[in-house]
Design a protein around this motif. Structure first.
Motif, mmCIF file in Angstrom:
data_model
loop_
_atom_site.group_PDB
_atom_site.id
_atom_site.type_symbol
_atom_site.label_atom_id
_atom_site.label_comp_id
_atom_site.label_asym_id
_atom_site.label_seq_id
_atom_site.Cartn_x
_atom_site.Cartn_y
_atom_site.Cartn_z
ATOM 1 N N GLU A 59 0.843 -1.193 0.000
ATOM 2 C CA GLU A 59 0.000 0.000 0.000
ATOM 3 C C GLU A 59 0.881 1.247 0.000
ATOM 4 O O GLU A 59 1.824 1.347 0.786
ATOM 5 C CB GLU A 59 -0.900 0.003 1.233
ATOM 6 N N CYS A 60 0.582 2.187 -0.919
ATOM 7 C CA CYS A 60 1.337 3.435 -0.986
ATOM 8 C C CYS A 60 0.740 4.457 -0.022
ATOM 9 O O CYS A 60 -0.476 4.646 0.016
ATOM 10 C CB CYS A 60 1.322 3.999 -2.409
ATOM 11 N N LEU A 61 1.610 5.116 0.716
ATOM 12 C CA LEU A 61 1.180 6.157 1.639
ATOM 13 C C LEU A 61 1.298 7.526 0.989
ATOM 14 O O LEU A 61 1.767 7.665 -0.145
ATOM 15 C CB LEU A 61 1.997 6.078 2.930
ATOM 16 N N SER A 62 0.889 8.555 1.729
ATOM 17 C CA SER A 62 0.734 9.893 1.152
ATOM 18 C C SER A 62 2.035 10.515 0.689
ATOM 19 O O SER A 62 2.048 11.319 -0.235
ATOM 20 C CB SER A 62 0.059 10.825 2.168
ATOM 21 N N GLN A 63 3.152 10.166 1.304
ATOM 22 C CA GLN A 63 4.425 10.767 0.926
ATOM 23 C C GLN A 63 5.277 9.836 0.073
ATOM 24 O O GLN A 63 6.479 10.059 -0.089
ATOM 25 C CB GLN A 63 5.202 11.164 2.188
ATOM 26 N N GLY A 64 4.671 8.802 -0.488
ATOM 27 C CA GLY A 64 5.404 7.910 -1.373
ATOM 28 C C GLY A 64 6.015 6.709 -0.685
ATOM 29 O O GLY A 64 6.663 5.883 -1.343
ATOM 30 N N GLU A 65 5.828 6.566 0.633
ATOM 31 C CA GLU A 65 6.328 5.381 1.312
ATOM 32 C C GLU A 65 5.451 4.179 0.937
ATOM 33 O O GLU A 65 4.300 4.327 0.565
ATOM 34 C CB GLU A 65 6.298 5.562 2.831
ATOM 35 N N MET A 66 6.037 2.993 1.049
ATOM 36 C CA MET A 66 5.280 1.785 0.738
ATOM 37 C C MET A 66 5.169 0.917 1.983
ATOM 38 O O MET A 66 6.165 0.512 2.565
ATOM 39 C CB MET A 66 5.929 0.990 -0.392
ATOM 40 N N LYS A 67 3.936 0.634 2.365
ATOM 41 C CA LYS A 67 3.670 -0.219 3.516
ATOM 42 C C LYS A 67 3.371 -1.623 3.024
ATOM 43 O O LYS A 67 2.550 -1.817 2.135
ATOM 44 C CB LYS A 67 2.484 0.326 4.323
#
Length: 351
Positions: free
Chosen positions: A134-142
């Motif tokens: 899952e991509c987060l708001s600042q481009g991190e990937m969970k």
């Protein structure tokens, strides 16, 4: 803003034929068997050299061998013992197979020579692995890695065949099932799920979440240094091409093009003015009233004849006879004459 990039799910079936091996020649050995699978226990080196031995579960004798002859085997329908190498193979393991076992060796006089203990634990193998990104708001990937059916699962992560480092991990570690990767991380990511009886790998190719890092100062003077979504980026847009270097030759060409453009513009302007003047003149002439053509009336050979025998009471009625009446056009003049000319010729009265 959270954008779900993808749901990666992989179900890996594990058959009930999982086989494990355990060396039980050391006292206090810890062995594991897969539920529904097979365990191979190394009980001794050479069974043929031992006069008699028994393998027991608590107080119940499971296997009894004397003079290289199997005297009894309580689980004969799903087990086998190999005399040449001293291994005991048990199939179709169930929960009740787990527990403590002991091996006793006895000499020909019935004296016990040795006793060793072994602990057997039965575990359910890893039957499936589920990996979600899952991509987060600042481009991190969970990422979340989970297993189904496995007992005491252990997780580990690798990226391009190396263990994840702190420079790649935003949160979590290599032994947790939930991790968050930093914006720039991409490559072949592997989640490994294992327990004491099985191991399953899940591999996936990951890329950045469509974010780019910008570091610039726009015309308003505010420095920007952050990750932004590339598709919606309106900040710090740099030209994709480098402006060409202007040489002396290109300057001459530009000057010639400018002069040519000016001349063409002047010609077009003159053409437009000329067309406008012509149209104006035509319109003016069209609106001017037409002058009637001057005509000259000519009377010729006009005779008045009184018919015999016909008289009026008060006066004689006469007839006027016109002959050879002609109209001739006079040349058009710019100024209309004050009055028309009338020409009479050879007017005669008949009696």
């Amino acid at each position: 803003m959270e954008a779900v990039v993808g749901l990666l799910v992989m179900l890996l079936g594990v058959s009930h034929g999982v086989e494990t091996y355990c060396d039980g020649r050391q006292n206090g050995a810890q062995c594991y068997g897969a539920l529904g699978g097979t365990v191979v226990l190394q009980l001794m080196n050479k069974a043929s050299e031992i006069q008699r031995y028994q393998w027991l579960s608590k107080t119940t004798t499971i296997l009894d061998v004397k003079n290289n002859i199997i005297q009894s085997n309580l689980i004969e329908n799903r087990s086998s013992f190999t005399l040449s190498n001293g291994t005991f193979r048990i199939n179709k393991l169930s929960r009740t197979d787990g527990g403590e076992y002991n091996l006793k060796t006895i000499d020909s006089d019935g004296t016990q020579l040795e006793e060793r203990f072994l602990q057997l634990t039965i575990e359910a193998p890893v039957s499936s692995v589920r990996l979600v990104s899952e991509c987060l708001s600042q481009g991190e990937m969970k990422l979340s890695c989970s297993s189904e059916g496995a007992e005491s699962p252990q997780y580990s992560w690798t990226l391009d065949d190396h263990t994840l480092t702190d420079s790649e991990l935003l949160s979590g570690n290599n032994e947790t099932n939930n991790i968050t990767l930093k914006q720039h991380v991409k490559g072949k990511l592997v989640c490994s799920v294992k327990n004491n009886v099985s191991r399953v790998l899940k591999e996936v190719k990951i890329s950045t979440c469509g974010f780019i890092f910008i570091n610039c100062t726009p015309p308003n003077g505010t420095h920007i240094s952050q990750w932004v979504f590339a598709a919606n980026n309106t900040l710090c847009i740099e030209p994709t091409t480098v402006p060409p270097t202007i040489t002396a030759t290109s300057r001459d060409e530009q000057r010639y093009l400018k002069i040519t453009a000016c001349v063409l513009a002047a010609l077009v302007l003159l053409l437009v003015v000329g067309v406008a003047v012509v149209c104006f003149q035509k319109k003016k002439k069209k609106n001017k009233p037409k002058e009637e053509d001057d005509q000259e009336l000519t009377y010729a050979d006009v005779k008045i004849v009184q018919r015999p025998g016909r008289q009026m009471q008060q006066r004689a009625v006469t007839e006027v006879e016109y002959g050879e009446v002609m109209f001739s056009e006079r040349p058009r003049q710019s100024v209309r004459p004050a009055e028309d000319e009338c020409v009479y010729a050879k007017v005669r009265k008949g009696r």
